[in-house]
Write a protein that holds these residues in place. Structure first.
Motif, short mmCIF file in Angstrom:
data_model
loop_
_atom_site.label_atom_id
_atom_site.label_comp_id
_atom_site.label_asym_id
_atom_site.label_seq_id
_atom_site.Cartn_x
_atom_site.Cartn_y
_atom_site.Cartn_z
N ILE A 88 -46.73 34.47 43.82
CA ILE A 88 -46.81 33.60 42.64
C ILE A 88 -47.15 34.43 41.39
O ILE A 88 -46.60 34.20 40.32
CB ILE A 88 -47.84 32.47 42.85
CG1 ILE A 88 -47.42 31.55 43.99
CG2 ILE A 88 -48.08 31.68 41.58
CD1 ILE A 88 -46.13 30.81 43.74
N LYS A 91 -44.05 36.17 40.26
CA LYS A 91 -43.15 35.22 39.58
C LYS A 91 -43.68 34.89 38.18
O LYS A 91 -42.90 34.79 37.23
CB LYS A 91 -42.99 33.94 40.40
CG LYS A 91 -42.21 34.11 41.68
CD LYS A 91 -40.78 34.41 41.36
CE LYS A 91 -39.95 34.43 42.61
NZ LYS A 91 -38.57 34.81 42.34
N ALA A 92 -44.98 34.71 38.05
CA ALA A 92 -45.56 34.38 36.75
C ALA A 92 -45.43 35.56 35.78
O ALA A 92 -45.13 35.37 34.60
CB ALA A 92 -47.02 33.99 36.91
N ILE A 97 -41.94 31.49 36.59
CA ILE A 97 -42.69 30.27 36.87
C ILE A 97 -43.68 30.06 35.73
O ILE A 97 -44.22 31.01 35.18
CB ILE A 97 -43.41 30.36 38.23
CG1 ILE A 97 -44.02 29.02 38.63
CG2 ILE A 97 -44.46 31.42 38.23
CD1 ILE A 97 -44.58 29.00 40.04
N ASP A 98 -43.88 28.83 35.38
CA ASP A 98 -44.80 28.49 34.31
C ASP A 98 -46.23 28.63 34.83
O ASP A 98 -46.55 28.16 35.92
CB ASP A 98 -44.54 27.06 33.83
CG ASP A 98 -45.36 26.69 32.63
OD1 ASP A 98 -45.84 27.61 31.93
OD2 ASP A 98 -45.52 25.49 32.39
N GLU A 99 -47.09 29.25 34.07
CA GLU A 99 -48.46 29.48 34.52
C GLU A 99 -49.23 28.18 34.72
O GLU A 99 -50.11 28.11 35.57
CB GLU A 99 -49.18 30.40 33.54
CG GLU A 99 -48.66 31.82 33.58
CD GLU A 99 -49.41 32.74 32.64
OE1 GLU A 99 -50.36 32.29 31.99
OE2 GLU A 99 -49.02 33.91 32.56
N SER A 101 -48.08 25.45 35.96
CA SER A 101 -47.70 24.83 37.23
C SER A 101 -48.36 25.51 38.42
O SER A 101 -48.29 25.02 39.55
CB SER A 101 -46.19 24.83 37.41
OG SER A 101 -45.71 26.15 37.51
N MET A 102 -49.02 26.64 38.17
CA MET A 102 -49.70 27.34 39.26
C MET A 102 -50.98 26.62 39.68
O MET A 102 -51.52 26.90 40.75
CB MET A 102 -50.01 28.78 38.86
CG MET A 102 -48.76 29.62 38.74
SD MET A 102 -49.05 31.38 38.55
CE MET A 102 -50.31 31.47 37.32
#
Length: 134
Positions: A88, A91-92, A97-99, A101-102
């Motif tokens: 993750i 990806k961030a 990926i939007d931080e 949404s983590m």
């Protein structure tokens, strides 16, 4: 220095720090994996906190194989969680990926860890009750 040079210097430094963080997380996950394997096989009872300080009489009260398997299972769960966090984070850092949404991922991983700890606690308690009856 021009603004472009400063931008590249900051970008390279930031990217390098992100990569070092991901490598450290992966190394930690591998350490948990190795500890989990050793504990699950019963070869590393010395990793169990407080067990070595018990007297021989008190050590006989505990089923060390069950405790080692339980601790090994927790190490495996921590290993998987660290690998997921590493993935993750990669990806961030790659803007895939939007931080924000983590947060969902973090809550799910925390829930998995809590469930694993409760399950291991119940397993050890159940096994100790069986051993006390015998």
């Amino acid at each position: 220095m021009s603004a472009k040079q400063i931008y590249y210097q900051v970008f390279i430094t930031e990217g390098l720090l992100d990569m070092i963080t991901e490598i450290i997380l992966a190394i930690m996950a591998l350490l948990f994996l190795m500890a989990g394997i050793l504990l699950f096989k019963g070869k590393a009872s010395w990793l169990i906190a407080g067990y070595n300080s018990l007297s021989e009489e008190e050590k006989k009260k505990y089923d060390i194989k069950t405790i080692c398997k339980a601790a090994g299972f927790i190490c495996f769960v921590c290993c998987v969680i660290l690998f997921v966090i590493t993935y993750i984070a990669h990806k961030a850092n790659s803007n895939m990926i939007d931080e924000t949404s983590m947060i969902t991922v973090a809550v799910v991983l925390l829930a998995v860890l809590i469930i694993a700890i409760i399950t291991v606690g119940l397993y050890v308690t159940k096994r100790n009750k069986k051993n006390e009856r015998q």
